[in-house]
Design a protein around this motif. Structure first.
Motif, mmCIF file in Angstrom:
data_model
loop_
_atom_site.group_PDB
_atom_site.id
_atom_site.type_symbol
_atom_site.label_atom_id
_atom_site.label_comp_id
_atom_site.label_asym_id
_atom_site.label_seq_id
_atom_site.Cartn_x
_atom_site.Cartn_y
_atom_site.Cartn_z
ATOM 1 N N LEU A 123 2.771 -2.277 -1.390
ATOM 2 C CA LEU A 123 2.693 -0.702 -1.587
ATOM 3 C C LEU A 123 2.287 -0.275 -0.067
ATOM 4 N N ARG A 124 3.131 0.739 0.381
ATOM 5 C CA ARG A 124 2.934 1.316 1.755
ATOM 6 C C ARG A 124 1.817 2.382 1.592
ATOM 7 N N SER A 125 1.502 2.984 2.768
ATOM 8 C CA SER A 125 0.623 4.190 2.749
ATOM 9 C C SER A 125 1.176 5.295 1.917
ATOM 10 N N GLY A 126 0.336 5.854 1.234
ATOM 11 C CA GLY A 126 0.881 6.894 0.195
ATOM 12 C C GLY A 126 1.374 6.710 -1.024
ATOM 13 N N GLN A 127 1.648 5.535 -1.042
ATOM 14 C CA GLN A 127 2.221 5.022 -2.432
ATOM 15 C C GLN A 127 1.116 4.559 -3.240
ATOM 16 N N ASN A 142 -1.238 -1.671 1.255
ATOM 17 C CA ASN A 142 -1.399 -1.234 2.892
ATOM 18 C C ASN A 142 -2.679 -0.125 2.731
ATOM 19 N N ASP A 143 -3.101 0.185 4.186
ATOM 20 C CA ASP A 143 -3.972 0.992 4.311
ATOM 21 C C ASP A 143 -3.393 2.382 3.687
ATOM 22 N N ARG A 158 -2.399 -9.127 1.201
ATOM 23 C CA ARG A 158 -3.766 -8.373 1.865
ATOM 24 C C ARG A 158 -3.993 -6.960 1.335
ATOM 25 N N LYS A 160 -5.538 -3.510 2.216
ATOM 26 C CA LYS A 160 -6.195 -2.822 3.103
ATOM 27 C C LYS A 160 -6.516 -1.557 2.695
#
Lengths: 222, 267
Positions: A123-127, A142-143, A158, A160
């Motif tokens: 999952l990317r940022s915002g998802q 992700n962060d 990971r 974040k």
């Protein structure tokens, strides 16, 4: 000169009525406001009330006046006293009063064990994914990404971003992470923050559990 | 060949989208391709300044969309190199002046002008301006600096680009300071790649020459010999499918010479 003052605000929440008392209001005005509010509207009758004093420091005398002139006199039922001031919290607790955000009633976990979301991607940022059951992520969070599950959460990669297990309030859930690097984690109604890279399990596999009202992060050794 | 439409984007502002667009466009044109650089940052246009063409702006692409002029009238030809054109943005309008359908139409019009490359300089952000810039593109260059906020925003943008089915999405890491990386004060290339997990197409060192060139309106790739110039030229070459090794910035701290260029990766 006339100064602008914010009066006490009423806010309905899931846990009852919240009375937000602005810090800038004098103690005298707080009492006057609270008494007139309850006597005028009768809104506080029969409702659980959270008294939110924000960062205000509460002295002994002020608390006694609140009890006598507002709470006992107006038959108000206080479910919790909220203040960020540590000394006031200690004082209230020593008098046997409930402080902090009230615990929500735990609703039983919906769904069965087969309600598992199995996600093979990062999952990317915002998802954000939200699921009523367990979530297994084979990938990274992700962060800025969020995983919210009413059940357990297992992240192979990971972490974040944010993981929130037991989002319905069930505090018997766990979070398992392959590589823990998150600044905050949530379990039930508990929020664990102040996490940073100085922690010995940072960057390691961990299991996060809730035990006796506290979040525990332990390195996972299989 | 079908023109390649590439959006240059980042999410965060000030990371070097416009600089990358100008320099890569110039390098591609120098390599013999017909290139147009579109400034899609309506209301905050800068590409014309960085390319040194601001005094020749008469029409902009909003005029084309609204039919106030024909496309060839709005295209500004760069006289320093053959086949490089700029399509400027309107400075006096806002991002709401265009809609996604109009941007797609504009890209279709440009495709008919025999361009090999159409580079679109996207505005910062993830709202309409970005979406308009990206909608007509098939490929994307995501620019980031090795800083956590910038990487997080790049990650957000990559997620959006993936959902818009742009491919390939390639990464430019800009303003790398080898000294800070060495001291552990800056993320290194591998840290950024670990998070973003997309194809790396360029590593550009932090270099004074970039600021100077932007102020002068002379893209570095027009003839500068700095390491940053070489890095942008390499990006253009990699876009063309050439296998070019990445610069070893550690052997160049403050030097600016090419003598010590070594392979950073065996790519």
């Amino acid at each position: 000169m006339e100064t602008f003052q914010t009066p006490v605000q009423l806010k309905g929440t899931g846990e009852g009525l919240r009375l937000i008392v602005p810090e800038e209001l004098s103690e005298k005005d707080v009492l006057t406001d609270l008494i007139s509010l309850s006597s005028q509207a009768k809104a506080l009758l029969g409702m659980k009330v959270i008294l939110d004093f924000q960062g205000r420091s509460l002295g002994k005398d002020f608390i006694i006046r609140l009890l006598n002139e507002f709470i006992y006199a107006q038959h108000v039922c206080i479910s919790s006293w909220v203040t960020y001031d540590a000394e006031s919290q200690y004082l209230l607790q020593s008098w046997g009063m409930k402080t902090g955000e009230p615990a929500r009633e735990v609703s039983p976990r919906k769904g069965k064990s087969c309600d598992t979301l199995f996600l093979i991607r990062s999952l990317r940022s915002g998802q954000r994914i939200e699921h009523g059951g367990d979530v297994v992520v084979i990938g990274h969070i992700n962060d800025g990404a969020e995983v919210i599950a009413s059940g357990n959460i297992c992240i192979w990669g990971r972490l974040k971003g944010l993981a929130h297990a037991g989002s319905d309030g069930d505090e018997g859930q766990n979070i398992v992470v392959g590589d823990f690097q998150a600044k905050q984690v949530r379990l039930g109604h508990k929020v664990g923050s102040y996490l940073d890279s100085s922690m010995e399990w940072w960057g390691h596999p961990v299991i996060i559990t809730l035990e006796q009202g506290s979040l525990f992060v332990r390195e996972l050794k299989l | 060949m079908e023109p390649r439409v590439i959006v240059v984007t980042s999410g965060k502002g000030g990371v070097g989208k416009t600089t990358t667009t100008a320099n890569v466009s110039f390098a591609l044109a120098k390599a013999g391709f017909k290139v147009v650089a579109i400034d899609a940052d309506i209301g905050l246009r800068n590409l014309d300044v960085v390319m040194g063409l601001e005094n020749r702006v008469v029409y902009n692409f909003i005029d084309v969309i609204e039919g106030a002029c024909r496309l060839p009238q709005a295209l500004i030809r760069d006289k320093r190199v053959d086949n490089l054109f700029l399509l400027p943005a309107a400075q006096t309008r806002t991002k709401d002046a265009v809609n996604p359908e109009q941007m797609v139409d504009l890209c279709e019009m440009l495709k008919k002008e025999d361009f090999d490359f159409i580079l679109i300089d996207s505005p910062a952000g993830i709202e309409g301006g970005f979406k308009n810039a990206a909608i007509g593109a098939t490929e994307a260059l995501v620019v980031t600096t090795p800083e956590i906020p910038s990487v997080r925003d790049a990650d957000r943008i990559i997620g959006l680009l993936e959902s818009m089915e742009k491919a390939p999405i390639r990464l430019v890491i800009n303003r790398v300071k080898p000294k800070m990386v060495k001291e552990g004060e800056m993320l290194d290339v591998q840290d950024v790649l670990d998070v973003l997990a997309i194809e790396l197409i360029g590593i550009v060192p932090d270099d004074e020459s970039v600021v100077k060139s932007a102020n002068r309106g002379e893209p570095l790739t027009s003839g500068d010999t700095s390491l940053a110039s070489q890095a942008f030229t390499n990006i253009a070459d990699r876009l063309l499918g050439k296998e070019v090794p990445f610069l070893n910035l550690n052997s160049h701290e403050g030097s600016g010479f090419f003598s010590g260029i070594r392979r950073l990766f065996g790519l």
